[in-house]
Design a protein around this motif. Structure first.
Motif, PDB file in Angstrom:
ATOM      1  N   SER A   1       0.801  -1.112  -0.454  1.00  0.00           N
ATOM      2  CA  SER A   1      -0.195   0.022   0.389  1.00  0.00           C
ATOM      3  C   SER A   1       0.778   0.990  -0.472  1.00  0.00           C
ATOM      4  O   SER A   1       0.298   2.518   0.290  1.00  0.00           O
ATOM      5  N   GLN A   2       2.189   0.950  -0.141  1.00  0.00           N
ATOM      6  CA  GLN A   2       3.060   2.132  -0.175  1.00  0.00           C
ATOM      7  C   GLN A   2       3.318   2.430  -0.574  1.00  0.00           C
ATOM      8  O   GLN A   2       3.967   2.130  -2.779  1.00  0.00           O
ATOM      9  N   ASP A   3       4.192   3.939  -1.320  1.00  0.00           N
ATOM     10  CA  ASP A   3       3.973   4.553  -2.670  1.00  0.00           C
ATOM     11  C   ASP A   3       6.238   4.601  -2.634  1.00  0.00           C
ATOM     12  O   ASP A   3       6.339   3.814  -2.013  1.00  0.00           O
ATOM     13  N   GLU A   4       6.287   4.675  -3.524  1.00  0.00           N
ATOM     14  CA  GLU A   4       7.357   4.781  -3.610  1.00  0.00           C
ATOM     15  C   GLU A   4       8.547   4.606  -2.604  1.00  0.00           C
ATOM     16  O   GLU A   4       9.196   4.332  -1.971  1.00  0.00           O
ATOM     17  N   GLN A   5       8.588   6.697  -2.396  1.00  0.00           N
ATOM     18  CA  GLN A   5       8.853   7.576  -1.088  1.00  0.00           C
ATOM     19  C   GLN A   5       8.553   6.451  -0.030  1.00  0.00           C
ATOM     20  O   GLN A   5       9.803   6.700   0.791  1.00  0.00           O
ATOM     21  N   GLU A   6       7.245   6.172  -0.020  1.00  0.00           N
ATOM     22  CA  GLU A   6       7.401   5.357   1.575  1.00  0.00           C
ATOM     23  C   GLU A   6       7.759   4.522   1.620  1.00  0.00           C
ATOM     24  O   GLU A   6       8.914   3.937   3.349  1.00  0.00           O
ATOM     25  N   TYR A   7       7.756   3.445   0.431  1.00  0.00           N
ATOM     26  CA  TYR A   7       9.102   2.236   0.608  1.00  0.00           C
ATOM     27  C   TYR A   7       9.897   2.223   0.490  1.00  0.00           C
ATOM     28  O   TYR A   7      10.503   1.981   1.790  1.00  0.00           O
ATOM     29  N   ASN A   8      10.887   3.071  -0.237  1.00  0.00           N
ATOM     30  CA  ASN A   8      12.189   3.347   0.125  1.00  0.00           C
ATOM     31  C   ASN A   8      12.261   3.710   1.915  1.00  0.00           C
ATOM     32  O   ASN A   8      13.739   3.878   2.283  1.00  0.00           O
ATOM     33  N   ALA A   9      11.451   4.644   2.345  1.00  0.00           N
ATOM     34  CA  ALA A   9      11.834   5.275   4.005  1.00  0.00           C
ATOM     35  C   ALA A   9      12.285   4.015   4.808  1.00  0.00           C
ATOM     36  O   ALA A   9      12.639   3.779   5.832  1.00  0.00           O
ATOM     37  N   ILE A  10      10.848   2.954   5.031  1.00  0.00           N
ATOM     38  CA  ILE A  10      10.746   1.889   5.792  1.00  0.00           C
ATOM     39  C   ILE A  10      11.983   0.575   5.270  1.00  0.00           C
ATOM     40  O   ILE A  10      12.534  -0.074   5.685  1.00  0.00           O
ATOM     41  N   LYS A  11      12.699   0.930   3.445  1.00  0.00           N
ATOM     42  CA  LYS A  11      12.791  -0.173   3.532  1.00  0.00           C
ATOM     43  C   LYS A  11      14.205  -1.168   4.425  1.00  0.00           C
ATOM     44  O   LYS A  11      14.348  -1.990   4.379  1.00  0.00           O
ATOM     45  N   PRO A  12      15.041   0.313   5.071  1.00  0.00           N
ATOM     46  CA  PRO A  12      15.733   0.014   5.753  1.00  0.00           C
ATOM     47  C   PRO A  12      15.390  -1.578   6.758  1.00  0.00           C
ATOM     48  O   PRO A  12      16.214  -2.275   7.160  1.00  0.00           O
ATOM     49  N   LEU A  13      14.227  -0.715   7.443  1.00  0.00           N
ATOM     50  CA  LEU A  13      13.733  -2.127   8.650  1.00  0.00           C
ATOM     51  C   LEU A  13      13.053  -3.621   8.160  1.00  0.00           C
ATOM     52  O   LEU A  13      12.775  -4.136   9.193  1.00  0.00           O
ATOM     53  N   LEU A  14      13.010  -3.424   7.266  1.00  0.00           N
ATOM     54  CA  LEU A  14      12.210  -4.787   6.411  1.00  0.00           C
ATOM     55  C   LEU A  14      13.213  -5.684   5.926  1.00  0.00           C
ATOM     56  O   LEU A  14      13.309  -6.683   5.179  1.00  0.00           O
ATOM     57  N   THR A  15      14.609  -6.281   6.778  1.00  0.00           N
ATOM     58  CA  THR A  15      15.308  -6.733   6.411  1.00  0.00           C
ATOM     59  C   THR A  15      15.731  -8.277   8.103  1.00  0.00           C
ATOM     60  O   THR A  15      15.580  -7.360   9.244  1.00  0.00           O
ATOM     61  N   ARG A  16      15.552  -9.121   7.537  1.00  0.00           N
ATOM     62  CA  ARG A  16      16.445 -10.017   9.246  1.00  0.00           C
ATOM     63  C   ARG A  16      17.775  -9.403   9.494  1.00  0.00           C
ATOM     64  O   ARG A  16      18.550  -9.073   8.805  1.00  0.00           O
ATOM     65  N   SER A  17      17.006  -9.846  11.163  1.00  0.00           N
ATOM     66  CA  SER A  17      18.849  -9.275  11.635  1.00  0.00           C
ATOM     67  C   SER A  17      20.058 -10.336  12.290  1.00  0.00           C
ATOM     68  O   SER A  17      20.620 -10.298  12.147  1.00  0.00           O
ATOM     69  N   GLU A  18      19.478 -11.796  10.968  1.00  0.00           N
ATOM     70  CA  GLU A  18      20.973 -12.510  11.172  1.00  0.00           C
ATOM     71  C   GLU A  18      21.564 -12.265  10.108  1.00  0.00           C
ATOM     72  O   GLU A  18      21.393 -11.172   9.710  1.00  0.00           O
ATOM     73  N   SER A  19      22.138 -13.146   9.799  1.00  0.00           N
ATOM     74  CA  SER A  19      23.499 -12.659   9.029  1.00  0.00           C
ATOM     75  C   SER A  19      23.483 -12.511   7.636  1.00  0.00           C
ATOM     76  O   SER A  19      23.926 -11.680   6.983  1.00  0.00           O
ATOM     77  N   ILE A  20      22.596 -13.215   7.354  1.00  0.00           N
ATOM     78  CA  ILE A  20      21.883 -13.253   5.299  1.00  0.00           C
ATOM     79  C   ILE A  20      20.738 -12.169   5.516  1.00  0.00           C
ATOM     80  O   ILE A  20      19.654 -12.145   6.359  1.00  0.00           O
ATOM     81  N   GLN A  21      20.797 -11.353   4.995  1.00  0.00           N
ATOM     82  CA  GLN A  21      20.451 -10.343   4.524  1.00  0.00           C
ATOM     83  C   GLN A  21      19.467  -9.755   3.215  1.00  0.00           C
ATOM     84  O   GLN A  21      19.769  -9.613   2.378  1.00  0.00           O
ATOM     85  N   LEU A  22      18.015 -10.622   3.693  1.00  0.00           N
ATOM     86  CA  LEU A  22      17.108 -10.840   2.729  1.00  0.00           C
ATOM     87  C   LEU A  22      16.081  -9.554   3.169  1.00  0.00           C
ATOM     88  O   LEU A  22      14.960  -9.635   3.895  1.00  0.00           O
ATOM     89  N   PRO A  23      15.613  -8.729   1.364  1.00  0.00           N
ATOM     90  CA  PRO A  23      14.355  -8.076   1.986  1.00  0.00           C
ATOM     91  C   PRO A  23      13.591  -8.406   1.758  1.00  0.00           C
ATOM     92  O   PRO A  23      13.304  -9.284   0.392  1.00  0.00           O
TER      93      PRO A  23
END
Length: 187
Positions: free
Chosen positions: A17-39
């Motif tokens: 539901s996010q537009d591109e600007q909103e998505y880019n703002a939250i994108k860094p928060l959408l990764t796993r904290s494990e050793s493999i970083q998968l968005p």
């Protein structure tokens, strides 16, 4: 496990539901904290990416088809310069008599006419009662002078609805002009 799946579905709905600007703002928060970083990517974002890639591939295939014609007819034109930076939906290739030899798949999307229907016809079959006669005359004059042109013409789809079409036309030659190419888009 079910709780995690439900949370993932909710997150996916939220992300889509996010537009591109909103998505880019939250994108860094959408990764796993494990050793493999998968968005985490929503399906909508993937489909947008996939659609963009398909458009690029279709464009590349269309240009390669024109380059095959260039090889066959030994055109001396620099096709890369003709296509460089151009936005188009449809490519129309005609012979010296202005009969259509080939159109890309975008032709059906733009006009509603099947590709085979267009073959051996002149592009003027798309014009109608409200097509500007002066615009048509300017196009004819540039073709007779073997000069590139850019015009906006009122054309008609198969269902008789009108649309404004930007046409960029280029003569193609081997010693003399042998063919014409038009890059077209709805304006």
């Amino acid at each position: 496990m079910r709780s995690n799946l439900a949370n993932m579905k909710c997150l996916d709905l939220f992300i889509s539901s996010q537009d591109e600007q909103e998505y880019n703002a939250i994108k860094p928060l959408l990764t796993r904290s494990e050793s493999i970083q998968l968005p985490i990517m929503s399906f909508d974002l993937y489909i947008d990416y996939f659609s963009d890639e398909m458009e690029k591939l279709n464009r590349e295939n269309d240009i390669n088809t024109i380059k095959e014609f260039a090889s066959k007819f030994q055109w001396t034109n620099n096709l890369d310069n003709i296509f460089k930076g151009e936005t188009f939906e449809t490519i129309v290739l005609t012979n010296i008599k202005q009969e259509i030899l080939w159109v890309n798949d975008g032709f059906k999307k733009m006009t509603g006419f099947n590709k085979n229907f267009a073959l051996k016809k002149k592009p003027s079959f798309l014009q109608g009662k409200d097509t500007c006669k002066r615009t048509s005359a300017r196009i004819r004059e540039k073709i007779l002078q073997n000069k590139p042109f850019k015009e906006i013409v009122l054309n008609y789809r198969e269902d008789k609805t009108a649309y404004e079409c930007e046409i960029k036309g280029f003569p193609l030659s081997y010693k003399n002009t042998t063919h014409y190419i038009a890059l077209e888009r709805v304006f």
